[in-house]
Design a protein around this motif. Structure first.
Motif, short mmCIF file in Angstrom:
data_model
loop_
_atom_site.label_atom_id
_atom_site.label_comp_id
_atom_site.label_asym_id
_atom_site.label_seq_id
_atom_site.Cartn_x
_atom_site.Cartn_y
_atom_site.Cartn_z
N VAL A 18 1.12 -0.57 -0.15
CA VAL A 18 0.39 0.09 0.09
C VAL A 18 0.81 1.40 -0.43
O VAL A 18 2.04 1.55 1.14
N GLY A 19 0.62 1.98 -1.53
CA GLY A 19 1.41 3.68 -0.63
C GLY A 19 2.08 3.21 -1.50
O GLY A 19 3.26 4.52 -1.43
N LYS A 20 2.72 2.07 -2.43
CA LYS A 20 3.95 2.01 -3.05
C LYS A 20 3.66 2.34 -4.71
O LYS A 20 2.61 1.68 -4.71
N GLN A 21 5.26 2.44 -5.53
CA GLN A 21 4.95 2.04 -6.54
C GLN A 21 4.61 0.94 -7.41
O GLN A 21 5.62 0.11 -7.00
N VAL A 22 4.02 0.17 -7.90
CA VAL A 22 4.12 -1.41 -8.06
C VAL A 22 4.01 -1.18 -9.57
O VAL A 22 2.61 -0.24 -10.46
N GLN A 23 4.29 -2.93 -10.40
CA GLN A 23 3.86 -2.83 -11.86
C GLN A 23 3.91 -3.92 -12.00
O GLN A 23 3.41 -4.89 -11.43
N PHE A 24 2.67 -3.61 -13.21
CA PHE A 24 2.40 -4.82 -13.68
C PHE A 24 2.27 -5.52 -14.98
O PHE A 24 2.85 -4.19 -15.80
N ARG A 25 2.92 -7.40 -15.24
CA ARG A 25 3.29 -7.20 -16.59
C ARG A 25 2.33 -8.62 -16.57
O ARG A 25 2.06 -9.36 -15.96
N ALA A 26 1.84 -8.89 -18.31
CA ALA A 26 1.16 -10.03 -18.51
C ALA A 26 1.67 -10.75 -19.60
O ALA A 26 2.44 -10.21 -20.39
N CYS A 27 1.97 -11.82 -19.63
CA CYS A 27 2.23 -13.03 -20.55
C CYS A 27 0.88 -14.50 -21.28
O CYS A 27 0.50 -14.13 -20.30
N ALA A 28 1.27 -14.46 -22.21
CA ALA A 28 0.13 -15.36 -23.37
C ALA A 28 0.49 -16.66 -22.92
O ALA A 28 2.01 -17.35 -23.06
N ILE A 29 0.00 -17.79 -22.85
CA ILE A 29 -0.10 -19.16 -23.49
C ILE A 29 -0.15 -19.81 -23.83
O ILE A 29 -1.57 -19.76 -24.08
N ASN A 30 0.33 -20.61 -24.89
CA ASN A 30 -0.60 -22.13 -25.83
C ASN A 30 -0.52 -22.83 -25.43
O ASN A 30 0.67 -23.16 -24.67
N LEU A 31 -0.26 -23.39 -26.43
CA LEU A 31 0.09 -25.98 -26.12
C LEU A 31 1.75 -25.92 -26.24
O LEU A 31 2.04 -26.36 -25.58
#
Length: 496
Positions: free
Chosen positions: A467-480
């Motif tokens: 709480v109250g701090k800078q947070v980064q978010f990232r995503a990746c995709a999955i396939n077979l």
């Protein structure tokens, strides 16, 4: 003995060599020799059977490609001897490292060739500083000049005045133990002057990295600077340069070694590309063969059915022509009988009636026995075309998700949303996603979601977001195939 022209590839006109794999000469079955690089290009263009550019004779490559061709060892040894003759090697490195470094300097006093590192290491010592080191390319001229100077000195007596003048300028008579010429650094007239005070420079300022006189050192711009006397600074700076040179050489050698790995990776990528293309061509060739066979079978069936219809129609047409012809003949004979006298007409009446009755008894189907109603349909045409377009799949994970954005909702939760990766027909479809946040130790990324959604509402307490701090978010995709690369991260400050 090979001539200089024979040591060059006849295709690219580049010299054969031993330092790089691409410059190694290799023989085809016709015994014509080309460099490995040109043979690899021919393999990319012609496949596993290479046609000699000189005699047009074809050579079947081994299973491992161009690397399996026989090397021209005689030509390779001749190239190696030529390289050794053209390039001198360091006399000191040859005892310590392999391969030895090429000699770039020559010391006529030591009468040895050496590289830059060994030259600095040896001539930084006090007793060797006054040696007249020169470039290796000028070694012959320097040696001849020194021999001529020695002959002049030994051929005439030395007067006392000339001896004193030479002694004052730093000249020393040659002896059996020492024959070192004077160094320009020991010549007092060659010492540079200070541009401000017009005094001889005696100090070296490490802060400004320049020479200075005593007035500058004590009262001028270099007062309170880290200054040393020239002879003392020369030792320090030379050692510092040697250390820096060693670091640079190690840095360069690291990349030289890594360059081989990168070159190997390039070759592996090219070979892999060729293999994948061959596999794809073979698959589509089989697919085209199956389509051609199905087309051939369909055409044969259509021809068979059409032939049966045409045969029935032709037979019907022949019968109609025969009946119409007999009817026309009977009518003409009847006209002839009607035009005769009553005796002649009565005599022919029986034959004419018989002929006309025979014509009336001939019957056949009036309507066509067959019609052009044959058709051909492809009920799964669109699906089949779609299947053909996407029947090949690359063994690769999906690309990164696009346009990842985050925002704070009204109830102080984090809303994360992204778009699926760019659609590619030749990749397996995406089956899920992984979302991470930089909430781990030392801002490391940790998994906070795995699933198929592309829009999430994340509770900061459940996800243990700081709480109250800078947070980064990232995503990746999955396939077979597996997990794809991470998308561009998005950062925000988690509300309190």
């Amino acid at each position: 003995m090979y001539e200089k022209k024979e040591m060059m590839c006849p295709l690219c006109y580049s010299r054969y060599g031993t330092g790089y794999p691409q410059r190694i000469p290799r023989d085809l079955d016709c015994r014509h020799t080309f460099c490995t690089e040109c043979l690899l290009k021919l393999q990319d263009l012609q496949g596993s059977v290479i046609e000699c550019p000189c005699c047009k004779l074809r050579t079947l490559l081994p299973p491992n490609g161009v690397d399996g061709l026989e090397k021209n060892m005689d030509l390779l040894q001749a190239v190696l001897r030529s390289e050794e003759e053209e390039q001198k090697l360091c006399n000191f490195c040859i005892r310590k490292v392999y391969p030895p470094k090429p000699a770039t300097f020559f010391c006529p006093n030591c009468d040895v060739f050496m590289c830059g590192s060994c030259s600095d290491e040896i001539h930084s010592q006090l007793e060797f500083r006054c040696h007249g080191v020169c470039r290796a390319s000028a070694a012959k001229d320097v040696t001849e000049d020194m021999e001529l100077e020695k002959w002049k000195i030994s051929s005439r007596p030395l007067s006392s005045s000339s001896f004193l003048s030479k002694r004052s300028s730093g000249w020393r008579p040659s002896s059996s133990n020492s024959s070192r010429p004077s160094s320009s650094l020991l010549n007092y007239a060659a010492i540079p002057e200070c541009s401000v005070h017009k005094e001889k420079t005696k100090y070296y300022c490490r802060n400004c990295r320049c020479l200075c006189c005593e007035s500058c050192y004590r009262f001028g711009n270099h007062k309170n600077h880290n200054c040393f006397q020239v002879h003392e600074a020369e030792e320090r700076e030379r050692k510092a340069l040697v250390r820096l040179q060693t670091q640079v050489e190690q840095h360069g050698e690291k990349f030289i070694k890594a360059r081989g790995e990168v070159q190997k990776a390039i070759e592996d990528v090219n070979k892999n590309t060729i293999a994948v293309k061959d596999m794809a061509r073979r698959f589509y060739r089989e697919l085209r063969t199956a389509i051609d066979q199905a087309e051939k079978l369909l055409m044969e069936d259509i021809e068979k059915r059409t032939g049966a219809k045409l045969k029935a129609l032709n037979e019907q047409l022949s019968q109609m022509i025969e009946i119409s012809s007999l009817a026309s003949t009977a009518c003409r004979n009847c006209d002839n009988a009607l035009s005769m006298d009553y005796y002649e007409m009565l005599l022919m009446k029986k034959d004419v009636e018989t002929e006309m009755m025979d014509a009336l008894e001939l019957l056949c189907e009036i309507n066509p026995t067959a019609k052009g109603d044959l058709g051909c349909q492809f009920p799964n045409h669109e699906n089949l075309l779609g299947s053909i377009r996407t029947c090949a799949k690359l063994v690769l994970p999906p690309g990164p998700p696009e346009k990842l954005i985050c925002r704070i909702t009204d109830d102080y939760k984090v809303h994360v949303k992204w778009d699926p990766p760019e659609n590619n027909l030749f990749l397996y479809p995406v089956v899920g996603y992984i979302l991470q946040s930089s909430s781990g130790p030392d801002n490391s990324f940790e998994d906070i979601y795995k699933g198929g959604e592309t829009s999430l509402i994340i509770d900061k307490n459940a996800a243990e977001l700081p709480v109250g701090k800078q947070v980064q978010f990232r995503a990746c995709a999955i396939n077979l195939i597996g997990v794809g690369p991470w998308g561009f991260p998005y950062g925000l400050k988690v509300p309190v």
